[in-house]
Design an enzyme around this catalytic site. Structure first.
Site, PDB file in Angstrom:
ATOM      1  N   LYS A   1      16.577 -23.434  11.575  1.00  0.00           N
ATOM      2  CA  LYS A   1      15.925 -22.937  10.350  1.00  0.00           C
ATOM      3  C   LYS A   1      16.875 -22.256   9.364  1.00  0.00           C
ATOM      4  O   LYS A   1      17.948 -21.809   9.739  1.00  0.00           O
ATOM      5  CB  LYS A   1      14.848 -21.932  10.752  1.00  0.00           C
ATOM      6  CG  LYS A   1      13.654 -22.573  11.414  1.00  0.00           C
ATOM      7  CD  LYS A   1      12.425 -22.300  10.604  1.00  0.00           C
ATOM      8  CE  LYS A   1      11.186 -22.711  11.360  1.00  0.00           C
ATOM      9  NZ  LYS A   1       9.977 -22.274  10.700  1.00  0.00           N
TER      10      LYS A   1
ATOM     11  N   LYS B   1      14.466 -30.646   7.515  1.00  0.00           N
ATOM     12  CA  LYS B   1      13.141 -30.302   8.030  1.00  0.00           C
ATOM     13  C   LYS B   1      12.255 -30.024   6.812  1.00  0.00           C
ATOM     14  O   LYS B   1      12.355 -28.979   6.176  1.00  0.00           O
ATOM     15  CB  LYS B   1      13.194 -29.086   8.953  1.00  0.00           C
ATOM     16  CG  LYS B   1      11.845 -28.804   9.606  1.00  0.00           C
ATOM     17  CD  LYS B   1      11.984 -27.820  10.742  1.00  0.00           C
ATOM     18  CE  LYS B   1      10.716 -27.727  11.568  1.00  0.00           C
ATOM     19  NZ  LYS B   1       9.545 -27.283  10.809  1.00  0.00           N
TER      20      LYS B   1
ATOM     21  N   GLU C   1       6.457 -36.760   7.086  1.00  0.00           N
ATOM     22  CA  GLU C   1       5.948 -35.551   6.468  1.00  0.00           C
ATOM     23  C   GLU C   1       5.378 -35.873   5.088  1.00  0.00           C
ATOM     24  O   GLU C   1       6.040 -36.511   4.271  1.00  0.00           O
ATOM     25  CB  GLU C   1       7.115 -34.565   6.319  1.00  0.00           C
ATOM     26  CG  GLU C   1       6.690 -33.143   6.134  1.00  0.00           C
ATOM     27  CD  GLU C   1       6.447 -32.422   7.451  1.00  0.00           C
ATOM     28  OE1 GLU C   1       6.360 -33.091   8.518  1.00  0.00           O
ATOM     29  OE2 GLU C   1       6.325 -31.182   7.403  1.00  0.00           O
TER      30      GLU C   1
ATOM     31  N   CYS D   1       7.754   2.498 -27.124  1.00  0.00           N
ATOM     32  CA  CYS D   1       7.757   3.140 -28.439  1.00  0.00           C
ATOM     33  C   CYS D   1       6.396   3.726 -28.812  1.00  0.00           C
ATOM     34  O   CYS D   1       6.276   4.394 -29.837  1.00  0.00           O
ATOM     35  CB  CYS D   1       8.228   2.163 -29.519  1.00  0.00           C
ATOM     36  SG  CYS D   1       7.012   0.892 -29.895  1.00  0.00           S
TER      37      CYS D   1
ATOM     38  N   TYR E   1       4.158 -15.124  11.225  1.00  0.00           N
ATOM     39  CA  TYR E   1       3.456 -15.820  12.314  1.00  0.00           C
ATOM     40  C   TYR E   1       4.442 -16.144  13.439  1.00  0.00           C
ATOM     41  O   TYR E   1       4.180 -15.887  14.616  1.00  0.00           O
ATOM     42  CB  TYR E   1       2.803 -17.101  11.777  1.00  0.00           C
ATOM     43  CG  TYR E   1       1.974 -17.822  12.809  1.00  0.00           C
ATOM     44  CD1 TYR E   1       2.556 -18.777  13.636  1.00  0.00           C
ATOM     45  CD2 TYR E   1       0.626 -17.527  12.989  1.00  0.00           C
ATOM     46  CE1 TYR E   1       1.818 -19.424  14.613  1.00  0.00           C
ATOM     47  CE2 TYR E   1      -0.123 -18.165  13.957  1.00  0.00           C
ATOM     48  CZ  TYR E   1       0.475 -19.113  14.760  1.00  0.00           C
ATOM     49  OH  TYR E   1      -0.265 -19.738  15.722  1.00  0.00           O
TER      50      TYR E   1
ATOM     51  N   CYS F   1       3.855  -5.684 -28.308  1.00  0.00           N
ATOM     52  CA  CYS F   1       4.070  -4.414 -28.986  1.00  0.00           C
ATOM     53  C   CYS F   1       4.161  -4.710 -30.476  1.00  0.00           C
ATOM     54  O   CYS F   1       4.868  -5.637 -30.881  1.00  0.00           O
ATOM     55  CB  CYS F   1       5.360  -3.784 -28.484  1.00  0.00           C
ATOM     56  SG  CYS F   1       5.999  -2.512 -29.580  1.00  0.00           S
TER      57      CYS F   1
HETATM   58  S1  IVH Z   1      10.681 -34.711  14.352  1.00  0.00           S
HETATM   59  C1  IVH Z   1       9.517 -34.899  18.555  1.00  0.00           C
HETATM   60  N1  IVH Z   1      11.824 -34.548  11.997  1.00  0.00           N
HETATM   61  O1  IVH Z   1       8.432 -30.182  11.883  1.00  0.00           O
HETATM   62  C2  IVH Z   1       9.972 -34.492  17.219  1.00  0.00           C
HETATM   63  N2  IVH Z   1       9.906 -33.208  12.407  1.00  0.00           N
HETATM   64  O2  IVH Z   1       7.433 -29.515  15.090  1.00  0.00           O
HETATM   65  C3  IVH Z   1       8.871 -34.554  16.266  1.00  0.00           C
HETATM   66  N3  IVH Z   1       9.208 -31.863  10.481  1.00  0.00           N
HETATM   67  O3  IVH Z   1       5.281 -30.397  12.103  1.00  0.00           O
HETATM   68  C4  IVH Z   1       9.186 -34.052  14.937  1.00  0.00           C
HETATM   69  N4  IVH Z   1      10.790 -32.533   9.109  1.00  0.00           N
HETATM   70  O4  IVH Z   1       6.050 -32.273  10.656  1.00  0.00           O
HETATM   71  C5  IVH Z   1      10.828 -34.105  12.785  1.00  0.00           C
HETATM   72  N5  IVH Z   1      12.942 -34.520   9.954  1.00  0.00           N
HETATM   73  C6  IVH Z   1      11.932 -34.088  10.747  1.00  0.00           C
HETATM   74  C7  IVH Z   1      10.988 -33.161  10.298  1.00  0.00           C
HETATM   75  C8  IVH Z   1       9.978 -32.736  11.164  1.00  0.00           C
HETATM   76  C9  IVH Z   1       9.728 -31.773   9.254  1.00  0.00           C
HETATM   77  C10 IVH Z   1       8.034 -31.103  10.950  1.00  0.00           C
HETATM   78  C11 IVH Z   1       6.990 -31.933  11.600  1.00  0.00           C
HETATM   79  C12 IVH Z   1       6.394 -31.027  12.615  1.00  0.00           C
HETATM   80  C13 IVH Z   1       7.449 -30.022  12.837  1.00  0.00           C
HETATM   81  C14 IVH Z   1       8.070 -30.234  14.183  1.00  0.00           C
END
Ligand code: IVH
Length: 688
Positions: A330, A131, A188, A427, A46, A442
């Site tokens: 990432k 993240k 999250e 076998c 994606y 087997c």
């Molecule tokens: S900050 C303005 N911190 O990543 C910044 N986001 O687009 C707002 N995510 O769907 C996000 N871990 O759910 C931030 N430590 C983290 C994060 C986090 C995961 C996700 C969030 C969002 C995407 C950011």
């Protein structure tokens, strides 16, 4: 509706045509992902399409339309949930996919430029976080009470999922005195890997659909219309930011300070949050967390860097929907697309037939994957994997790679449904699936060379008698050439026989001979485990050795006597009996002894010295020194039972770092919680 075809090269022609095509593809997949929680393609795929569109639009701004997928984030809320307009939009975050240092360097350079910092000025202070791979939630508290929880939706309008979010034990429903009158906390919602596996296990038992990955399972739970079902999914939560907050209610100058404050109010904040100065610290964090990624109890797809000072965040502001003060960096994707080139059947030590998908090599979760297990007939049927199929392969944590789903629209015409063979592919003996069993086996026993090979490899395993250097290639050669048919044959191998094998250097032959010699001096548990008796793993082998002391006593024990060993139930006892009732198995044991395999025998244990007999333990989180298997072995050897989930019957929960919902549940039920040191004290009361 037919699914647009993604994977063919873009047709030659004007960018405009490709833009239209990308719009329809991205809309389709965004809907599958955000609205239906049923994506057909991995995120990486994606992202690739999204970036392609962004690149075309950057080069041709005239092609940007208001309805372009780049102009909005996420998807429409489902009709069934009430819509919630976010008081402060939930932004998305710029992503650096470059896994090298340059991702962090580019971000730092941009920040410095925007802040007009000269080269001589000190490093910018950042907060580096994980993240999390779940879904973003906004929690709204008024006068300290949780009044609303909403998904991100398209960033402006989300869905009211308050009922479901309330079921998450980690989310406080009421805050201490003195918090701002209006406080929106963002973070999250995710599923831990162990909770995800347990959930899928339950789904499988019920014959229901399994979830593709923890994120989809979490998203499905949050957006489940029936809160009772949501409550059965053990969701977790990490806090990472804020929405609307009553102005002036607290004096906080940095993001880090906010996180500390939120933590003190009862919000879960991940331990892996650090203050980083300049790009080098960010790079180090990215590397360190990359190394840790597989062993974390939850999925992450990268790290996030944020400018720490709130005044600087303000100064930096936003571009479209992304803050200039934050970036996501990432890691390689844990899910990728590839094709199935063949489905092979592997024959295991106990004759179990396992279908394995042979894949076009694909780089996923940091390694190149060419095989993925399909487990068994039912699992292969459920997923309906066929030769030629395009599939999503997932490798997360240290788990073995798995085919999680097939893309049916990519199936070549005429691809045939997979069926398990009814004869052993090695076998030719009949393969049968017993009533109530998941696997075909087997029936050839040691007549089957695949079983013989596996039996030899098992015996040679480093946790059995350990014959260093005796790997699968060599065992293939030895068995296929007819030099080795039984375990004792190994000890009859001479230097000449070994050295005459193809591709075997004299030195290697010599090493094998020495390793064989060394393996002769072993221990009773290792030897017993090495015999490969069905259901006799290492822990059972140890328990048997401790209980009986001598091999002959085990070989001659009745089922009743065997049942006296803690942890030996009727199935195991029966299996041990059956094994030693076979004359050829006794023969193998005698010959091994005659070849000089020996161990020190002990006395039978007078009474079971099992300090923890009858106690039930649950392990959660990462212990400082013991692996989960080691802790389990220790507990079982002491007579305890180790269970997967906490209930009123649990006697102790052993909690390590990042312990999650199980710990909460233990606390809620008043179950005793101990740490690793506590566990060691219980197992070894005398040592303390
Ligand atoms: S900050 C303005 N911190 O990543 C910044 N986001 O687009 C707002 N995510 O769907 C996000 N871990 O759910 C931030 N430590 C983290 C994060 C986090 C995961 C996700 C969030 C969002 C995407 C950011």
């Amino acid at each position: 509706m037919t699914t647009p075809d993604l994977f063919d090269a873009p047709p030659p022609g004007p960018d405009q045509a490709r833009v239209a095509e990308l719009h329809s593809l991205l809309h389709h997949h965004a809907h599958r992902y955000y609205v239906l929680d049923e994506p057909e393609i991995p995120d990486a795929e994606y992202d690739r399409l999204f970036r392609e569109l962004q690149a075309i639009e950057a080069a041709h701004p005239e092609l940007v339309t208001p309805d372009s997928p780049t102009q909005r984030v996420g998807g429409k809320p489902l009709a069934q949930f009430a819509s919630v307009r976010h008081a402060v939009p939930m932004l998305s975050i710029r992503t650096e996919t470059d896994t090298e240092a340059s991702g962090a360097e580019a971000f730092d350079a941009r920040v410095r430029r925007e802040l007009d910092l000269g080269e001589t000025e000190p490093a910018v202070e950042y907060v580096a976080e994980l993240k999390f791979d779940g879904l973003a939630i906004n929690l709204r508290y008024e006068q300290g009470v949780l009044v609303q929880a909403a998904t991100r939706g398209d960033g402006e309008v989300g869905e009211d999922v308050t009922q479901n979010i309330r079921t998450i034990g980690q989310i406080p429903l009421r805050l201490p005195e003195g918090v701002p009158a209006v406080l929106e906390v963002r973070g999250e919602v995710y599923l831990r890997r162990d909770d995800f596996n347990a959930l899928n296990e339950r789904q499988r038992e019920k014959g229901e659909k399994t979830f593709v990955n923890p994120r989809n399972a979490a998203a499905g739970a949050v957006r489940q219309l029936d809160p009772a079902i949501a409550a059965q999914r053990p969701l977790s939560f990490f806090t990472y930011g804020l929405g609307e907050v009553t102005p002036g209610a607290v004096q906080v100058a940095s993001h880090f300070a906010w996180l500390q404050l939120l933590k003190s109010w009862g919000f879960p904040v991940c331990d892996h949050v650090v203050i980083a100065r300049g790009a080098p610290d960010l790079i180090a964090f990215h590397r360190r967390m990359g190394e840790l990624r597989d062993s974390l109890p939850y999925d992450i797809d990268g790290v996030v860097y944020k400018v720490n000072r709130l005044d600087l965040q303000q100064q930096l502001g936003f571009v479209t929907r992304e803050p200039r003060w934050a970036v996501a960096h990432k890691y390689p994707a844990q899910e990728m697309l590839t094709t199935v080139q063949a489905i092979e059947i592997q024959v295991g030590r106990t004759g179990k037939l396992t279908p394995v998908a042979k894949l076009a090599p694909v780089f996923v979760g940091g390694v190149t994957v060419t095989n993925a297990t399909l487990h068994n007939e039912d699992e292969a049927r459920r997923k309906d994997v066929r030769i030629g199929d395009t599939v999503i392969v997932r490798r997360a944590g240290d788990v073995i790679p798995e085919v999680v789903a097939v893309l049916p629209e990519k199936r070549p015409p005429g691809a045939e449904m997979f069926t398990m063979p009814h004869t052993c592919p090695v076998c030719g003996s009949a393969a049968v699936r017993e009533e109530g069993e998941a696997d075909y086996r087997c029936t050839g026993g040691l007549f089957c060379s695949a079983q013989r090979k596996q039996a030899i490899l098992h015996f040679a395993h480093r946790r059995a008698v350990e014959i260093e250097g005796l790997g699968d290639k060599l065992v293939d050669q030895l068995v296929d050439s007819g030099v080795v048919n039984t375990l004792p044959d190994l000890y009859r191998l001479g230097l000449t026989a070994l050295a005459s094998l193809e591709r075997m250097a004299d030195k290697s032959a010599q090493n094998i001979v020495e390793a064989l010699e060394k393996s002769k001096q072993t221990t009773l548990p290792r030897f017993l485990f090495g015999l490969g008796i069905r259901h006799v793993g290492e822990a059972t082998a140890k328990a048997l050795a401790r209980h009986f002391g001598k091999l002959d006593a085990i070989m001659d024990a009745s089922e009743e006597q065997l049942l006296q060993v803690a942890d030996v139930g009727p199935v195991v006892a029966q299996s041990i009996r059956t094994f030693f009732e076979q004359p050829h198995n006794r023969e193998v044991v005698e010959q091994l002894r005659a070849c000089g395999v020996t161990w020190e025998e002990g006395e039978p244990a007078p009474i079971e010295v099992q300090p923890l007999a009858g106690k039930t333990f649950v392990l959660t989180g990462t212990l400082p020194t013991l692996s989960r298997d080691q802790a389990k072995d220790m507990l079982e050897a002491a007579g305890a039972k180790v269970a997967g989930s906490v209930s009123k019957k649990t006697d102790y929960v052993v909690a390590g770092a990042e312990a999650g919902s199980k710990l909460e549940k233990a606390q809620a039920l008043g179950v005793k919680v101990i740490d690793e040191a506590g566990l060691i004290r219980l197992v070894n009361p005398d040592a303390a």
